[in-house]
Design a protein around this motif. Structure first.
Motif, PDB file in Angstrom:
ATOM      1  N   GLY A  14       1.010  -1.553   0.410  1.00 57.07           N
ATOM      2  CA  GLY A  14      -0.077   0.174   0.115  1.00 57.07           C
ATOM      3  C   GLY A  14       0.989   1.048  -0.182  1.00 57.07           C
ATOM      4  O   GLY A  14       2.111   1.051   0.440  1.00 57.07           O
ATOM      5  N   TYR A  15       0.433   2.819  -0.101  1.00 63.30           N
ATOM      6  CA  TYR A  15       1.294   3.873   0.058  1.00 63.30           C
ATOM      7  C   TYR A  15       0.061   4.757   0.181  1.00 63.30           C
ATOM      8  O   TYR A  15      -1.258   4.875   0.272  1.00 63.30           O
ATOM      9  CB  TYR A  15       1.774   4.200  -1.793  1.00 63.30           C
ATOM     10  N   MET A  16       1.115   6.583   1.026  1.00 63.42           N
ATOM     11  CA  MET A  16       0.277   7.736   0.928  1.00 63.42           C
ATOM     12  C   MET A  16       0.370   8.115  -0.353  1.00 63.42           C
ATOM     13  O   MET A  16       2.213   8.538  -0.108  1.00 63.42           O
ATOM     14  CB  MET A  16       0.361   7.920   2.205  1.00 63.42           C
ATOM     15  N   LYS A  17       0.097   8.560  -1.027  1.00 64.64           N
ATOM     16  CA  LYS A  17       0.860   9.735  -1.660  1.00 64.64           C
ATOM     17  C   LYS A  17       0.854  11.210  -2.063  1.00 64.64           C
ATOM     18  O   LYS A  17      -0.648  11.211  -2.248  1.00 64.64           O
ATOM     19  CB  LYS A  17       0.860   8.364  -3.243  1.00 64.64           C
ATOM     20  N   TYR A  52      -3.827  13.958  -3.394  1.00 63.36           N
ATOM     21  CA  TYR A  52      -3.827  13.530  -2.273  1.00 63.36           C
ATOM     22  C   TYR A  52      -3.982  12.067  -2.612  1.00 63.36           C
ATOM     23  O   TYR A  52      -5.750  12.024  -2.520  1.00 63.36           O
ATOM     24  CB  TYR A  52      -3.703  13.956  -0.875  1.00 63.36           C
ATOM     25  N   GLY A  56      -4.399   7.412  -1.501  1.00 65.14           N
ATOM     26  CA  GLY A  56      -3.617   6.207  -1.348  1.00 65.14           C
ATOM     27  C   GLY A  56      -4.136   4.952  -2.338  1.00 65.14           C
ATOM     28  O   GLY A  56      -5.427   5.074  -3.082  1.00 65.14           O
ATOM     29  N   ARG A  57      -3.429   4.414  -1.899  1.00 63.12           N
ATOM     30  CA  ARG A  57      -3.279   3.304  -2.551  1.00 63.12           C
ATOM     31  C   ARG A  57      -3.783   1.709  -1.597  1.00 63.12           C
ATOM     32  O   ARG A  57      -2.644   1.533  -0.807  1.00 63.12           O
ATOM     33  CB  ARG A  57      -3.147   2.857  -3.731  1.00 63.12           C
ATOM     34  N   ASP A  61      -8.975   2.284  -4.813  1.00 63.63           N
ATOM     35  CA  ASP A  61      -7.926   3.654  -4.616  1.00 63.63           C
ATOM     36  C   ASP A  61      -8.325   4.228  -4.017  1.00 63.63           C
ATOM     37  O   ASP A  61      -9.974   3.874  -4.097  1.00 63.63           O
ATOM     38  CB  ASP A  61      -7.399   3.887  -6.172  1.00 63.63           C
ATOM     39  N   SER A 104     -13.392   6.309  -3.500  1.00 59.38           N
ATOM     40  CA  SER A 104     -12.619   5.224  -3.634  1.00 59.38           C
ATOM     41  C   SER A 104     -13.134   4.633  -4.905  1.00 59.38           C
ATOM     42  O   SER A 104     -13.688   4.853  -5.477  1.00 59.38           O
ATOM     43  CB  SER A 104     -13.249   4.321  -2.098  1.00 59.38           C
ATOM     44  N   SER A 127       5.982   9.926  -1.667  1.00 58.59           N
ATOM     45  CA  SER A 127       5.079   9.174  -1.116  1.00 58.59           C
ATOM     46  C   SER A 127       5.755   7.633  -0.484  1.00 58.59           C
ATOM     47  O   SER A 127       6.925   7.442  -0.267  1.00 58.59           O
ATOM     48  CB  SER A 127       4.672   7.754  -2.319  1.00 58.59           C
ATOM     49  N   ASN A 151       5.772   4.551   1.385  1.00 58.67           N
ATOM     50  CA  ASN A 151       4.832   2.563   0.948  1.00 58.67           C
ATOM     51  C   ASN A 151       5.281   1.264   1.549  1.00 58.67           C
ATOM     52  O   ASN A 151       6.382   1.265   2.378  1.00 58.67           O
ATOM     53  CB  ASN A 151       5.746   2.162  -1.145  1.00 58.67           C
TER      54      ASN A 151
END
Length: 424
Positions: free
Chosen positions: A122-125, A151, A153-154, A176, A185, A419, A421
Motif C-alpha cells: 500500500g501507499y500514501m502519495k 493526495y 492512497g492505495r 484506490d 474510492s 510517497s 510505501n
C-alpha cells in the motif's frame, strides 16, 4: 497435550518421508504403541530426546517444543505432498510467534492458510499533475501550464491459490482512495490469472496478468488481458510470447488521446548475467496507432554501488518512425528488509508522439504533456530516490524538471511526487 500424542500426529503428517530406524531412547520400547513414530522421526532429525538418553513421552509438550518440531519438519517440506504441506502450513500459522522466536521466518515470507498464501502492499502519495482545460465533450484542448496537487492512497491484496504442484491461480484486489475529490474510492480486481508449469522450463499464463517492458518502466508497466507462453532456459536467457489487450495503454496519436482497445502480439527476450540485466522487446498491433515497435533496455553495474541504465523504442509503422529513449545513472540498492538502505538515480527522457503509448511507472510525469494533441515531443530530466525508513516501509520521491516540448508554445511546469510505501 501429551508429548507422545503430538509425536504420533507429526508422524502421520510426515508419513512416507523416512524409512525405519533404530531406537535411540532408553524409555521407549518396541511394545509402546507410538514406538515406530518416535524412532522414525528421531532418525529424520525432527524430534530430539534429553541429554540422559530418554524421550519422556508422557510429559505435556510445550508450544515451544512443538514449534521446534514444526521448524525441523519445514526444512523437509519439499519431501511432502500437497495435503501434508497444507497441514504443515496451518501448524506454522498457529505457532508463528514461537517459530519467529526460533528465527524461522514463516510470517515474514507469506501468510498461508491451507493452499492459499497472502501478501500485499500500500501507499500514501502526494503529487502534482498538469491542470487541463476541456471542452464540454471532455476532450483535452489545451493546458494552462499550472499544476494541480493530489493526495491519494492505495492498497493491494495478493492471493495465490496452489491448485496442485504445477498450477496456481493468482488474484490481486486493488482499492484506490482520493482524499481530495468527492469520488473517494475505486475497488476492483487488478489481476486474475492461472499459471501452469510444464516441467521446469515452460509455463503458460491465461487471464489478466502483469507485464513489464524495459528497464525503467517508461514504456509499459501494466496488465495484459490475454495469454502468454514463457520459456526459461536459465537466469540469462528467458523468452515470453503473448497475445491480448494491453490494459491502460493509451495512444497519443496525431488526433489526440485515444484508447483503441485492440489486441496486440508481443515477444520479450530477457535475462540477467553478472552485473548486466537486459530485455529485447517487440509489440505489434493493428489499430489507429499503427503499432510496430521494437526496443531494448539494459542495466549495467559499474562497481562501487553505481550502475547505468536505459531504454530505446522505435515505432516503424507510424509516420516519421518516432522513437523513445531514456538513459540514467544510479547509486545504491534499496532493500525493504534493511533499514537505512537507499537508492538514488537521475535520468533523461526523450519521447516522440506514437513511440510512447502510456501505462508508465512514473508517479507524476511530463509525459502527460503528450495528451495535448499539439505536442509532438517531450523532453525532461528526472531525479528519484528511495530509502527504507523502517522494515517494509519505503519513502519514495520523484522530481521531473527542465521540461521542453516540440509543437507548442505551452509552458509546462516541473512535476514532483512523494510517497510512503508499505509491503506486508
Amino acid at each position: 497435550m501429551k508429548k507422545i500424542l503430538a509425536i504420533a500426529a507429526v508422524a502421520a503428517l510426515s508419513a512416507g518421508v523416512s524409512a525405519y530406524a533404530a531406537n535411540p531412547f532408553s524409555d521407549v520400547t518396541p511394545s509402546d504403541w507410538a514406538y515406530q513414530a518416535v524412532v522414525d522421526l528421531s532418525d529424520q532429525g525432527v524430534v530430539e530426546g534429553y541429554p540422559d538418553g530418554t524421550f519422556k513421552g508422557e510429559r505435556n509438550i510445550t508450544r515451544y517444543e512443538l514449534a521446534q518440531i514444526i521448524a525441523r519438519l519445514m526444512a523437509k517440506e519439499d519431501q511432502l505432498n500437497a495435503e501434508q504441506r497444507a497441514t504443515l502450513d496451518k501448524l506454522a500459522g498457529e505457532y508463528a510467534d514461537e517459530l519467529a522466536n526460533l528465527g524461522v521466518r514463516v510470517a515474514n515470507l507469506e501468510k498461508k492458510v491451507g493452499n492459499l498464501s497472502f501478501s500485499g502492499n500500500g501507499y500514501m502519495k502526494f503529487y502534482q499533475t498538469y491542470k487541463t482545460v476541456k471542452d464540454d465533450d471532455g476532450k483535452v484542448r489545451e493546458y494552462t501550464g499550472k499544476s494541480d496537487d493530489k493526495y491519494v492512497g492505495r492498497i493491494r491484496i495478493n492471493v495465490k491459490g496452489q491448485v496442485n504442484d504445477s498450477t496456481y491461480v493468482n488474484g490481486l484486489l486493488r482499492s484506490d482512495m482520493n482524499f481530495k475529490d468527492s469520488e473517494t474510492s475505486n475497488t476492483y480486481m487488478q489481476r486474475l490469472y492461472v499459471r501452469h508449469a510444464f516441467g521446469d522450463k515452460v509455463e503458460a499464463t491465461l487471464g489478466k496478468y502483469d507485464q513489464f517492458f524495459g528497464q525503467t518502466g517508461v514504456f509499459f508497466d501494466s496488465e495484459i488481458k490475454g495469454a502468454e507462453l514463457a520459456f526459461h532456459a536459465n537466469d540469462a536467457a528467458n523468452l515470453a510470447v503473448g497475445y491480448g489487450r494491453f490494459d491502460d495503454w493509451t495512444g497519443y496519436t496525431d488526433k489526440g488521446v485515444t484508447n483503441p482497445d485492440h489486441e496486440y502480439a508481443y515477444a520479450q527476450f530477457s535475462g540477467e548475467a553478472g552485473r548486466f540485466a537486459y530485455d529485447v522487446d517487440y509489440v505489434n498491433g493493428t489499430s489507429t496507432n499503427k503499432v510496430n515497435i521494437w526496443g531494448a533496455g539494459l542495466t549495467a553495474g559499474l562497481g562501487g554501488g553505481f550502475d547505468v541504465f536505459g531504454d530505446y523504442y522505435k515505432n516503424t509503422d507510424a509516420k516519421g518512425d518516432p522513437d523513445l529513449w531514456t538513459a540514467g545513472l544510479g547509486y545504491g540498492k534499496q532493500d525493504n528488509a534493511k533499514v537505512g538502505s537507499f537508492r538514488v538515480a537521475a535520468s533523461y527522457v526523450d519521447a516522440e508522439r506514437n513511440a510512447f503509448l502510456g501505462a508508465y511507472t512514473y508517479d507524476a510525469s511530463p509525459l502527460d504533456a503528450l495528451e495535448n494533441s499539439a505536442v509532438k515531443e517531450v523532453k525532461f530530466w528526472r531525479a528519484e530516490g528511495d530509502v527504507t525508513l523502517a522494515k517494509n516501509v519505503r519513502l519514495h520521491g520523484e522530481y521531473s524538471f527542465d521540461v521542453k516540448t516540440k509543437g507548442t508554445d505551452t509552458d509546462y511546469d516541473d512535476v514532483a511526487s512523494v510517497s510512503l510505501n508499505y509491503v506486508f
